[in-house]
Design an enzyme around this catalytic site. Sequence first.
Site, PDB file in Angstrom:
ATOM      1  N   HIS A   1      56.872  33.653  26.633  1.00 47.58           N
ATOM      2  CA  HIS A   1      57.680  33.716  27.850  1.00 47.58           C
ATOM      3  C   HIS A   1      58.916  32.826  27.725  1.00 47.58           C
ATOM      4  O   HIS A   1      60.023  33.206  28.132  1.00 47.58           O
ATOM      5  CB  HIS A   1      56.820  33.292  29.039  1.00 47.58           C
ATOM      6  CG  HIS A   1      57.531  33.307  30.343  1.00 47.58           C
ATOM      7  ND1 HIS A   1      57.393  32.316  31.270  1.00 47.58           N
ATOM      8  CD2 HIS A   1      58.411  34.195  30.878  1.00 47.58           C
ATOM      9  CE1 HIS A   1      58.141  32.590  32.324  1.00 47.58           C
ATOM     10  NE2 HIS A   1      58.765  33.721  32.117  1.00 47.58           N
TER      11      HIS A   1
ATOM     12  N   GLU B   1      61.397  34.611  25.618  1.00 43.52           N
ATOM     13  CA  GLU B   1      62.038  35.713  26.338  1.00 43.52           C
ATOM     14  C   GLU B   1      63.270  35.211  27.104  1.00 43.52           C
ATOM     15  O   GLU B   1      64.318  35.847  27.122  1.00 43.52           O
ATOM     16  CB  GLU B   1      61.035  36.344  27.299  1.00 43.52           C
ATOM     17  CG  GLU B   1      61.636  37.418  28.190  1.00 43.52           C
ATOM     18  CD  GLU B   1      61.064  37.423  29.586  1.00 43.52           C
ATOM     19  OE1 GLU B   1      61.855  37.369  30.554  1.00 43.52           O
ATOM     20  OE2 GLU B   1      59.831  37.472  29.715  1.00 43.52           O
TER      21      GLU B   1
ATOM     22  N   GLU C   1      60.414  29.095  38.099  1.00 46.24           N
ATOM     23  CA  GLU C   1      59.828  30.431  38.183  1.00 46.24           C
ATOM     24  C   GLU C   1      58.322  30.344  38.409  1.00 46.24           C
ATOM     25  O   GLU C   1      57.750  31.074  39.235  1.00 46.24           O
ATOM     26  CB  GLU C   1      60.125  31.213  36.898  1.00 46.24           C
ATOM     27  CG  GLU C   1      59.555  32.615  36.885  1.00 46.24           C
ATOM     28  CD  GLU C   1      59.791  33.334  35.560  1.00 46.24           C
ATOM     29  OE1 GLU C   1      59.396  34.506  35.450  1.00 46.24           O
ATOM     30  OE2 GLU C   1      60.351  32.718  34.633  1.00 46.24           O
TER      31      GLU C   1
END
Length: 452
Positions: free
Chosen positions: A69, A72, A149
């Site tokens: 993640h 990414e 996030e």
Amino acid sequence: MITGAVDLPLDLADLSFTASDGAVVRRSVLPSGVRVLSEQVPAARSATLGFWVAVGSRDEVAPAFGSTHFLEHLLFKGTTTRSALDIAVAFDEVGGEHNAMTAKEYTCYYAKVRDRDVPMAIDVLADMFTSSTIDADAFETERGVILEELAMADDDPADVAGEKFFQAVFGDHPLGRPIGGDAAAIRAATRDAVWGHYRANYRPQDLVVTVAGAVDHDLLVAAVSRALERAGWDLGVAAPPVPRRAPGRVSFGAPTGVELIERPLEQTNLLIGVPGLAAADPRRSALTVLNAVLGGGMSSRLFQEVRERHGLAYSVYSFAPSYSDAGVLGLYAGCSPANAPRVASLLLQEFDRLADSGITADELRRVRGQLAGASALALEDSDTRMSRLGRSELTLGEYTDLDEGLRRLDAVTRDDVRELARELRARPLSATAVGAVDDSVFAALDDARPAA
């Protein structure tokens, strides 16, 4: 035109066929191991592109949990030739869309643009994929973004319930870990660990490029090759594509049973479920029918029983994600804390009723129409077609068009669904609840949980 599923062997260099709706599907495996798949849709004026690797959160090892993640995010932060702003401007100035997604078994960087802008999108995505600098300052900045996030997700009780549910079902198996990592893992992540993850998994033999819409396959292969070579990849070095994950059923860690997360919320988010089916299991079509009858729409049993008859929830449904060697069948509802025990009991009762009595002939007829229509409508979007190509290549090893998918659905019988429901119901039950909860919320499970 194809009349069934098309196998996608890794040692076949070129493949071409026409799908049932007239779309031309082509696939090339380059000597370097790069795989390029396209689906040319008649009359399309745009295309969706995806750059995929078969590496997801389940593939991480300590101390690099969360690296997939993290990476990414970082691939959008600049390359040796483009800044983060350059990447953003390249798509914004042509009205395009670009983003990425991390899953448990893959990562995909994608874009959607007009047909005239496909070469630009290929150049930018290839540059990001091959030449990210993972700058130390950008790394620290993005650490903060990811922590925000995760904090945002932690404020969403449905997200929390979902993550805890997968942990409950899969136990300590890697599939039970959160896709985005957790705050502790992100705080502990180092640039060197993420860089190592990048260099180990973003190679020619790992890359799958899929494009659907307005695309010429020969021009696509040439453009991808040029972009990768311009970025510094030596495509003259022969290498076979990385093998697909071995199919079969995974051995889970011990399920954790019931997990309660107490929070002062207006609603309690409930999840009850069992291990499901792997992506390539021949009973996947039966599971699709089962899931649709149980909780797949406004006419489903869960919706009708929990919402329409009793008025106990606004959101109630079932879901059945699958992976290369595992899957889950889950039942969800959000309700007031006072009604949570009753709602949990109703969810389980509907699951039990499906296992005991199966589905009716009318339900099977209705669901076939529902799934056929939804499948056809989804394929109006090039995003769906691009994703179908990626999943076919990475996970399934076969391509199925709309007609073949509908044929498999039509072959499902009521006996198939009842037999599968009985098997799933006999598997270990797991449950999670987030909200103002106590031990009574899942009282209905106490006498109904099969032995693990």
